[in-house]
Design an enzyme around this catalytic site. Structure first.
Site, short mmCIF file in Angstrom:
data_model
loop_
_atom_site.label_atom_id
_atom_site.label_comp_id
_atom_site.label_asym_id
_atom_site.label_seq_id
_atom_site.Cartn_x
_atom_site.Cartn_y
_atom_site.Cartn_z
N ALA A 79 0.91 -1.14 0.08
CA ALA A 79 -0.04 0.14 -0.13
C ALA A 79 0.99 1.21 -0.06
O ALA A 79 1.49 1.71 1.05
CB ALA A 79 -1.03 -0.06 1.33
N CYS A 80 1.17 1.84 -1.22
CA CYS A 80 2.12 2.90 -1.28
C CYS A 80 1.57 4.17 -1.63
O CYS A 80 2.09 5.04 -2.07
CB CYS A 80 3.01 2.56 -2.31
SG CYS A 80 2.46 2.17 -3.94
#
Length: 279
Positions: A120-121
């Protein structure tokens, strides 16, 4: 098999200490993929993210991720549930979350490029401060002020509340604190960003946003992605045990946030927003 995965996984290991060898069991932090899907009332469906996470608080993770990326506000979410579609294998049901929206699925041309990732960037890969300015405004100065003594107590309080870390030694944590240093909520995950998403998702689903009177404390470093998620949640102060990145500092200064790094013992570095630290 249709077993819901837990936050820890027990394995057998061989421990070697000096000349002593013994076989025993050890607890590891579980790491499994989570697919986040959006669906609309007209039956449309789209996968927007695939992230490696520690199972637990999955609905909060999905809600926090979507809020941080500007894809769905808490008011826009009709329901969140694990997937029961026939195309999902039974053993993967608890690794797929569907978020049903009141309205249509957002039409974002670059969605597939920067959300189908292994972590999850946030908007990394295509984001810049200019893009962030298009959907976020600088935070107001507000009345929040923190004494250094309050800051010094945060890392220890965060660590003592990390239940899964105590068993595995392998998880990041994100904690939400009041101006007095009281811990309100904590989430753990193998991914720093996921821990923050879970925390923001908890606040979003509980109707607590924006978090204008709170402090976010993270167990690792302060990256651009963490600052972006905090900004979207309205958190004015972010503290980290380790160093911030250069872009994290730029974001904090551009958007009126306070960023504290290397918060260990009775020392810290204030990289932005010094006016919220009362000396």
């Amino acid at each position: 098999m249709n077993t819901r995965p837990g936050p820890t996984t027990r394995v057998r290991i061989r421990e070697i200490s000096g000349a002593v060898v013994r076989d025993r069991r050890d607890d590891l932090a579980t790491e499994e993929p989570l697919e986040i899907r959006l669906s609309s009332l007209d039956g449309a469906r789209r996968t927007v993210a695939i992230t490696m996470r520690t199972p637990g608080h999955d609905f909060e993770l999905a809600a926090g991720f979507l809020h941080g990326e500007g894809l769905a506000s808490p008011e826009g979410v009709a329901a969140i549930g694990y997937c029961t579609d026939e195309d999902v294998a039974p053993e993967a049901r608890y690794n797929t979350v569907t978020v049903r929206l009141h309205g249509p699925i957002p039409d974002l041309p670059a969605l597939d490029r920067h959300f189908l990732t292994s972590s999850a960037c946030g908007v990394c890969g295509s984001a810049s401060l200019d893009v962030l300015h298009d959907r976020c405004r600088p935070l107001p100065r507000g009345s929040l002020e923190l004494a250094p003594e309050v800051l010094y107590a945060l890392p220890d309080r965060l660590r003592k509340a990390q239940g899964v870390f105590g068993k595995t030694g392998g998880l990041h944590a994100a904690g939400l604190f009041t101006r007095a240093g009281e811990l309100i909520a904590l989430r753990e995950d193998v991914g720093r960003h996921n821990a923050v998403d879970k925390l923001v998702g908890w606040a979003a689903l509980d109707g607590r946003l924006p978090l204008a009177e709170h402090v976010l404390m993270v167990s690792g470093r302060a990256s651009y992605e963490i600052m972006q998620k905090a900004l979207a949640a309205g958190v004015p102060v972010v503290c980290a045990v380790s160093a911030p990145s250069s872009l994290a500092v730029d974001l904090a200064r551009d958007f009126g946030m306070t960023l504290v790094g290397f918060l260990r013992g009775e020392r810290c570095n204030v990289y932005a927003g010094q006016e919220r630290i009362s000396l």
